[in-house]
Design an enzyme around this catalytic site. Structure first.
Site, PDB file in Angstrom:
ATOM      1  N   GLU A 290      48.321  39.450  44.725  1.00 22.49           N
ATOM      2  CA  GLU A 290      46.904  39.040  44.656  1.00 22.49           C
ATOM      3  C   GLU A 290      46.712  37.667  44.014  1.00 22.49           C
ATOM      4  OE1 GLU A 290      47.979  42.062  43.865  1.00 22.49           O
ATOM      5  OE2 GLU A 290      46.741  43.564  44.876  1.00 22.49           O
TER       6      GLU A 290
ATOM      7  N   PHE B  37      41.451  56.487  38.064  1.00 24.40           N
ATOM      8  CA  PHE B  37      42.627  55.846  38.638  1.00 24.40           C
ATOM      9  C   PHE B  37      42.271  54.437  39.119  1.00 24.40           C
ATOM     10  CE2 PHE B  37      45.400  55.054  42.402  1.00 24.40           C
ATOM     11  CZ  PHE B  37      46.575  54.871  41.683  1.00 24.40           C
ATOM     12  N   GLN B  38      43.054  53.479  38.691  1.00 21.91           N
ATOM     13  CA  GLN B  38      42.859  52.066  39.040  1.00 21.91           C
ATOM     14  C   GLN B  38      41.500  51.523  38.633  1.00 21.91           C
ATOM     15  OE1 GLN B  38      44.237  51.594  43.154  1.00 21.91           O
ATOM     16  NE2 GLN B  38      46.287  51.200  42.323  1.00 21.91           N
TER      17      GLN B  38
ATOM     18  N   LYS C  22      33.396  51.586  45.103  1.00 20.57           N
ATOM     19  CA  LYS C  22      33.739  52.104  46.431  1.00 20.57           C
ATOM     20  C   LYS C  22      32.590  52.888  47.068  1.00 20.57           C
ATOM     21  CE  LYS C  22      37.303  54.511  48.994  1.00 20.57           C
ATOM     22  NZ  LYS C  22      38.607  55.177  48.966  1.00 20.57           N
TER      23      LYS C  22
END
Ligand SMILES: Cc1ncc(C[n+]2csc(CCOP(=O)(O)OP(=O)(O)O)c2C)c(N)n1
Lengths: 566, 163
Positions: free
Chosen positions: A50, A112-113, A162
């Site tokens: 990235e 998570f993440q 998201k």
């Protein structure tokens, strides 16, 4: 019609005329990648890390004046971008970084993440947003592009959870935008500009000192016109190279830590400085107290008021867009500007400084890095885009490749980020597909983003990698030689890869060049026969060549260390 | 030099951290900081008490103005203004100290707003220096707890900070 948040993201990019995005997928951005898949207007370049996506987007912008765009997933995707964002921030590069975030109802639960993207990036962005409602998405992206590109440009992060990319919403892209808290000045204050003209008329030892701001505001042509009218010497900062033609006789070279003898002396002993989109930073004027010992008047044009009188007191501040202000200056000056007759003597003095020929070097049995740069200049006829990493090679490129055009010299000036060179080459090629691109690097720097050789293969980026291989972290070694009694602590690199084989392993062409007489033929071959290939050129150079002149950290501009035989 | 900076800022989440982050990143001092929404709930007003030379103050105001969420910045202390700080102080108030505490509160025009058999909570408003003097005037051993809001201030007369 209702469309999903992910589709809104894509539609916004299309509305902004974005034709290319650099990115890397992951859980939080899967909806966006799906929307990307269903269209063909926006190209996507899949990097291998990235950090490289952000560097490439940054160089896309540097080489084209458009806003670069990167797209990454949450958590590690974001943390990997931080170096790239900070690099762009320090050089005021307009960029929008879209980051995925965990679903909004998970935020704060160590999902998570998950990471605090807005918090982590806050100190190195011009602004950032966390989108909390799909209804705000289009407006937020509009704001992001607006903020990135106007005023003093800079990177803007938009963090998108998201769930928001899955929600449905009417799409309407705002035509224009009004923000009560953000209204950057464009036009300079006329009264101040008049004052400046008066001072320019009286100047006896003037200098024009132009930096990255002149390039960012696309003012190179106007600056050149102005300088020709005034008949003043011009110096550029590292970031300003190309804002004034380096082959023009009024150009005295780059100034600063590795500036020319004439540029540094002319800057120091000037009685009037016209500073154009530059910020008198520590690598440019050295010690501000020493710099302040000479009395002079400073006119400073900059879009960012906080850059004015930050390190050097300014007599005539002109806040505004550099190009607009120079326009006004040109109008006021008209065609009958009378340069003070004393300026002739000033030029005599400058020519005397010039005659020291401070960039002279001796080509011996080893290949000298300066020699490679001169040959690179000849072979590319001065018309390549040169991306660079950070170290001695960067300074050699800046000193010996004469940039006549803006946006051709692509390097990390403010943050000094090793590893940018190769991804910068990718960004340049996406913005300028037919350009000749050389990445000047060292065996230290190139290994910081070496994985992008794979990206270059996938997209056929024919970058010419000019690896000035001294087997050392050369710039570190130079400081240790000069200031640490040659205690070379950790500046020697052992176990280097065979770069030729490495290039071949990635499917590219590799060349190893060990003798001075092979330099030019190898370069010619790379740029003609291998025009369409990525060529990794491993130049084995003098291991102990140093960059001169040098102003040691904390020293005054005129306290230069010159090459020994000068 | 002591300065009181007033800031009008968009009442967005994270706005406070942008300002606080700017001060720590650039090495500016924050002596006190107060913030609350204004009569227009989309705007917050922040007051920062800081110290610095004229050059530092010039940079502080310029850098604050650069923050995208900041609408307006003024250095209140540049001209006529009034400033106040509120303190709540809990003291031991038993035996002969009980009467003494009441007397001290009266002298400083404080108000006793909570009373138990052994303690008082005294509310005191004024310039920071007045609050300091009050603390100094008390027997340190009797002070149980103090809490101060930090300075807030406003320009006098026609000096108005508004969008
Ligand atoms: C990411 C990063 N880490 C460390 C540094 C410090 N640094 C500056 S120049 C340099 C050496 C660079 O070595 P190389 O790439 O081989 O170039 P050379 O100086 O030999 O031309 C180092 C370690 C840096 N600029 N960036």
């Amino acid at each position: 019609m209702m469309i999903s948040g992910a589709e809104i993201v894509i539609r916004c990019l299309q509305e902004e005329k974005v034709d290319c995005v650099f990115g890397y997928p992951g859980g939080s951005v899967l909806h966006i990648y799906d929307a990307l898949f269903k269209q063909d207007q926006i190209k996507h370049v899949l990097v291998r890390h990235e950090q490289a996506a952000v560097h490439a987007a940054d160089a896309f912008s540097r080489s084209s004046q458009k806003v670069g765009v990167a797209l990454v997933t949450s958590g590690p995707g974001v943390t990997n971008t931080v170096t790239g964002i900070a690099t762009a921030y320090m050089d005021s590069i307009p960029m929008v970084v879209l980051t995925g975030q965990v679903p909004s109802f998970y935020i704060g639960q160590d999902a998570f993440q998950e990471c605090d993207t807005v918090g982590i990036t806050r100190p190195c962005v011009k602004h950032n947003f966390l989108v909390k409602d799909v209804k705000d998405l289009a407006l937020t992206i509009k704001k992001a592009f607006h903020i990135a590109a106007t005023g003093r440009p800079g990177p803007v992060v938009v963090d998108i959870p998201k769930d928001i990319t899955a929600q449905m919403c009417e799409f309407e892209y705002p035509k224009s935008i009004q923000m009560r808290s953000y209204n950057p000045v464009v036009k300079g204050h006329l009264g101040q500009i008049k004052k400046a003209v008066q001072i320019l008329k009286e100047a006896k030892r003037p200098i024009i000192y132009a930096g990255g701001g002149a390039i960012l505001s696309d003012a190179a042509d106007k600056l050149t016109q102005l300088a020709h009218k005034l008949k003043f010497p011009v110096t550029n900062t590292l970031m300003g190279l190309g804002s004034y033609p380096a082959t023009d006789k009024q150009f005295v070279g780059m100034l600063g830590m590795h500036g020319t003898f004439e540029a540094n002396n002319a800057m120091h002993y000037s009685d009037v400085i016209l500073a154009v989109g530059a910020r008198f930073d520590d690598r440019v004027i050295g010690n501000p107290e020493h710099f302040g010992e000479e009395k002079r008047r400073v006119i400073h044009i900059d879009i960012d008021p906080s850059s004015i009188s930050k390190r050097v007191k300014v007599d005539v501040p002109i806040v505004g867009n550099v190009a607009d202000v120079i326009d006004e200056l040109l109008k006021l000056i008209g065609s009958d500007f009378k340069t003070d007759p004393d300026v002739d003597n000033w030029w005599k003095q400058i020519d005397e400084w010039r005659s020291r020929d401070s960039l002279r070097y001796k080509q011996g049995e080893h290949i000298m890095p300066q020699f490679v740069m001169e040959k690179l200049y000849e072979v590319t006829r001065g018309d390549a885009f040169i991306t660079s990493d950070v170290g001695q090679h960067q300074m050699f490129a800046a000193q010996y490749y004469k940039f006549d055009k803006p946006r051709r010299w692509i390097n990390s000036g403010g943050l000094g980020t090793m590893g940018v060179g190769l991804p910068y080459g990718m960004g340049v090629l996406m913005a300028n597909p037919d350009a000749q691109v050389a990445c000047v690097t060292g065996e230290g720097s190139i290994q910081m983003c070496i994985q992008e050789l794979s990206t270059c293969k996938q997209y056929g980026f024919p970058i010419k990698i000019i690896n000035l291989n001294n087997g050392m972290l050369g710039m570190v070694r130079q400081w240790q030689e000069m200031f640490y009694s040659k205690r070379y602590s950790q500046s020697y690199v052992t176990s280097l890869p065979d770069f030729v084989k490495l290039a071949e392993a990635y499917g590219h062409v590799g060349m190893k060049i060990e003798r001075p007489e092979d330099v030019e033929p190898a370069l010619r071959k790379a740029f003609t026969e291998h025009k369409n290939d990525l060529v990794f050129m491993d130049f084995i150079i003098d291991p102990v060549a140093n960059v001169f002149p040098m102003v040691a950290a904390g020293k005054g501009l005129t306290e230069m260390i010159l090459a020994e035989d000068l | 030099m002591r300065h009181i900076i007033s800031i009008l800022i968009e009442n967005e989440s994270g706005a406070l951290s942008r300002v606080a982050g700017l001060f720590s990143a650039r090495g500016y001092n924050i002596e006190t900081l107060t913030v609350a929404p204004t009569e227009d709930p989309s705007l917050s007003r922040m007051t920062i008490l800081t110290w610095g030379s004229d050059e530092v103050l010039e940079q502080i105001t310029k850098q604050l103005n650069k923050l995208i969420d900041v609408v307006k910045v003024v250095d209140l202390s540049e001209a006529a203004h009034v400033e106040r700080e509120l303190m709540l102080i809990k003291v031991r108030a038993t035996g002969k100290d009980r009467e003494e505490m009441k007397r001290m509160a009266d002298i400083f025009r404080g108000r006793i707003i909570d009373v138990t058999e052994s303690t008082y909570v005294i509310e005191l408003t004024g310039a920071g220096s007045k609050l300091d003097s009050f603390i100094a005037a008390l027997d340190a051993g009797l002070i149980l707890e103090t809490v101060r809001t930090g300075v807030c201030g406003i320009g006098r007369g026609d000096r108005i900070l508004k969008v």
